[in-house]
Design a protein around this motif. Structure first.
Motif, PDB file in Angstrom:
ATOM      1  N   GLY A   2       0.813  -1.224   0.000  1.00 36.77           N
ATOM      2  CA  GLY A   2       0.000   0.000   0.000  1.00 36.77           C
ATOM      3  C   GLY A   2       0.840   1.265   0.000  1.00 36.77           C
ATOM      4  O   GLY A   2       0.459   2.283   0.590  1.00 36.77           O
ATOM      5  N   ILE A   3       1.986   1.210  -0.668  1.00 36.74           N
ATOM      6  CA  ILE A   3       2.889   2.368  -0.704  1.00 36.74           C
ATOM      7  C   ILE A   3       2.544   3.267  -1.894  1.00 36.74           C
ATOM      8  O   ILE A   3       2.520   2.810  -3.041  1.00 36.74           O
ATOM      9  CB  ILE A   3       4.361   1.907  -0.816  1.00 36.74           C
ATOM     10  N   GLY A   4       2.290   4.532  -1.614  1.00 37.50           N
ATOM     11  CA  GLY A   4       1.945   5.488  -2.661  1.00 37.50           C
ATOM     12  C   GLY A   4       3.172   6.153  -3.249  1.00 37.50           C
ATOM     13  O   GLY A   4       4.254   6.167  -2.643  1.00 37.50           O
ATOM     14  N   LEU A   5       2.983   6.700  -4.458  1.00 31.27           N
ATOM     15  CA  LEU A   5       4.051   7.427  -5.152  1.00 31.27           C
ATOM     16  C   LEU A   5       3.622   8.877  -5.359  1.00 31.27           C
ATOM     17  O   LEU A   5       2.454   9.150  -5.610  1.00 31.27           O
ATOM     18  CB  LEU A   5       4.325   6.803  -6.525  1.00 31.27           C
ATOM     19  N   THR A   6       4.602   9.772  -5.308  1.00 29.40           N
ATOM     20  CA  THR A   6       4.331  11.182  -5.601  1.00 29.40           C
ATOM     21  C   THR A   6       5.021  11.545  -6.909  1.00 29.40           C
ATOM     22  O   THR A   6       6.196  11.883  -6.934  1.00 29.40           O
ATOM     23  CB  THR A   6       4.834  12.090  -4.460  1.00 29.40           C
ATOM     24  N   ALA A   7       4.281  11.456  -8.007  1.00 35.71           N
ATOM     25  CA  ALA A   7       4.846  11.745  -9.330  1.00 35.71           C
ATOM     26  C   ALA A   7       4.789  13.247  -9.606  1.00 35.71           C
ATOM     27  O   ALA A   7       3.936  13.957  -9.069  1.00 35.71           O
ATOM     28  CB  ALA A   7       4.059  10.985 -10.392  1.00 35.71           C
ATOM     29  N   CYS A   8       5.704  13.696 -10.447  1.00 34.83           N
ATOM     30  CA  CYS A   8       5.816  15.135 -10.763  1.00 34.83           C
ATOM     31  C   CYS A   8       6.035  15.264 -12.270  1.00 34.83           C
ATOM     32  O   CYS A   8       7.179  15.361 -12.739  1.00 34.83           O
ATOM     33  CB  CYS A   8       6.998  15.745 -10.007  1.00 34.83           C
ATOM     34  N   PRO A   9       4.940  15.251 -13.055  1.00 36.38           N
ATOM     35  CA  PRO A   9       5.072  15.147 -14.519  1.00 36.38           C
ATOM     36  C   PRO A   9       5.921  16.232 -15.163  1.00 36.38           C
ATOM     37  O   PRO A   9       6.797  15.927 -15.976  1.00 36.38           O
ATOM     38  CB  PRO A   9       3.621  15.220 -15.004  1.00 36.38           C
ATOM     39  N   ILE A  10       5.682  17.495 -14.843  1.00 33.25           N
ATOM     40  CA  ILE A  10       6.429  18.564 -15.533  1.00 33.25           C
ATOM     41  C   ILE A  10       7.913  18.486 -15.158  1.00 33.25           C
ATOM     42  O   ILE A  10       8.791  18.637 -16.012  1.00 33.25           O
ATOM     43  CB  ILE A  10       5.828  19.951 -15.219  1.00 33.25           C
ATOM     44  N   SER A  11       8.211  18.233 -13.918  1.00 40.76           N
ATOM     45  CA  SER A  11       9.601  18.066 -13.459  1.00 40.76           C
ATOM     46  C   SER A  11      10.308  16.975 -14.257  1.00 40.76           C
ATOM     47  O   SER A  11      11.477  17.123 -14.646  1.00 40.76           O
ATOM     48  CB  SER A  11       9.596  17.708 -11.969  1.00 40.76           C
ATOM     49  N   ASN A  12       9.587  15.893 -14.553  1.00 40.70           N
ATOM     50  CA  ASN A  12      10.199  14.762 -15.269  1.00 40.70           C
ATOM     51  C   ASN A  12      10.802  15.190 -16.607  1.00 40.70           C
ATOM     52  O   ASN A  12      11.841  14.690 -17.022  1.00 40.70           O
ATOM     53  CB  ASN A  12       9.166  13.661 -15.526  1.00 40.70           C
ATOM     54  N   GLY A  13      10.135  16.134 -17.267  1.00 35.15           N
ATOM     55  CA  GLY A  13      10.600  16.604 -18.572  1.00 35.15           C
ATOM     56  C   GLY A  13      11.927  17.352 -18.491  1.00 35.15           C
ATOM     57  O   GLY A  13      12.667  17.407 -19.468  1.00 35.15           O
TER      58      GLY A  13
END
Ligand code: ADE
Ligand code: ZN
Length: 339
Positions: free
Chosen positions: A244-255
């Motif tokens: 049950g571990i969540g992720l904090t994604a950062c789409p614009i940062s990824n670019g």
């Protein structure tokens, strides 16, 4: 392509939690100039526009060099307060109800700014934000992984008198050659002191799958920052779901740090049932606050309202909130989605 104005409006109004934002990464060039003048700090550029035009990152280290250099303008408790207030205003305007905010004390104490000054200014802003803007904020102390484990441990000791103002601890900065297990002892002590745990596993870093494995199995984190490379490994996807571990994604940062928004990974994880959320990371540098991140992801991946609502739901479900507060936000989200 831009999100239609209808979808844009839906995204702005969507109640959401932001769980991955570095307060130092919200330093807009205009405020940087104001603080530089206030503190008599000379700057290399002549205007905010020039500063913005100079941003040209193509990797984590190239971003971090600029990020740390800019911090020279942060000196007094008022500076940290003003920085956090500016973020809270912006976040509230994009529908953020609750924010868990990273701060990097070692980037300041190593320049001679006392821990009490940093946290005092930030805390005052959080109290005012709650009172005046209706947004609730909490702090997560991030250790710099390119500093020693001993330095992290002494920072943890410095933080203990302020434990009521700090929800948890994280790990950020340059990942190359700085694996999670370098900090096993520090995080075990933080856990014993009652802090929740998260760590960055930045996108497309060397040994990323091994780092994700370490944070799950060796450190035992409560959440992972980024971590979206797990999508490439079915065993890691299963482990995230099982724990049950969540992720904090950062789409614009990824670019900026790698290539593309990583929409395939983010959407793939969402549809696989991993609790992935959308966040801004360092919005002043990457050019997008949290609502902008939802909108860009929606444009690129063709997300509909139901998927956007699921991402926002995840943000509250994996937030480090008391259950009653979580239920309150989820009820607000459900009411919004139903209209
Ligand atoms: N510090 C600030 N932003 C960061 C990021 N995206 N990754 C690692 N460390 C950071
Ligand atoms: Zn980050």
């Amino acid at each position: 392509m831009t999100a239609t104005s209808d979808l844009q409006e839906f995204i702005t109004g969507l109640p959401k939690a932001e769980l991955h934002v570095h307060i130092e990464g919200t330093l807009e060039p205009e405020l940087k100039f104001e603080l530089a003048q206030r503190n008599g700090v000379p700057l290399e550029h002549g205007s905010a526009e020039e500063v913005r035009a100079s941003y040209d990152f193509d990797s984590l280290p190239s971003f971090l060099a600029v990020y740390y250099d800019s911090m020279r303008v942060l000196v007094t408790a008022d500076d940290f307060h003003d920085l956090a207030m500016a973020y809270l205003r912006k976040a509230a305007s994009q529908g953020v109800r609750y924010a868990e905010i990273f701060f990097d004390p070692q980037a300041h104490t190593s320049r001679g700014v006392p821990f009490a000054t940093i946290i005092g200014g930030l805390r005052r802003a959080l109290v005012e934000g709650r009172r005046d803007l209706g947004i609730r904020g909490e702090l997560i102390l991030c250790f710099l992984r390119d500093f020693t484990a001993e330095h992290a441990m002494s920072t943890l000791m410095e933080a203990l008198p302020y434990r009521d103002w700090i929800l948890g601890v994280g790990l950020d900065s340059d990942e190359q050659g700085n694996p999670p297990v370098k900090f096993t002892e520090v995080f075990a002590r933080a856990r014993a002191e009652g802090f929740l745990l998260t760590m960055h596993c930045d996108v497309d870093q060397d040994d990323t799958h091994e780092h994700i494995r370490q944070v799950l199995e060796d450190i035992g984190v409560d959440r992972i920052d980024h971590g979206t490379n797990a999508f490439e490994r079915p065993d890691l996807v299963e482990a995230l779901k099982a724990r049950g571990i969540g992720l904090t994604a950062c789409p614009i940062s990824n670019g900026w740090i790698s290539e593309g928004l990583k929409e395939r990974e983010i959407l793939g994880l969402l549809e696989a049932g991993v609790k992935v959320s959308v966040n801004s990371d360092d919005p002043a540098y990457f050019g997008g606050y949290v609502g902008d991140n939802y909108a860009r992801l929606a444009e690129v991946a063709g997300l509909d309202r139901e998927q956007l609502t699921r991402l926002a739901r995840n943000s509250f479900e994996i937030a480090w909130l008391p259950d009653r507060q979580r239920e309150h936000y989820l009820a607000e989200l459900d009411a919004y989605a139903a209209t």
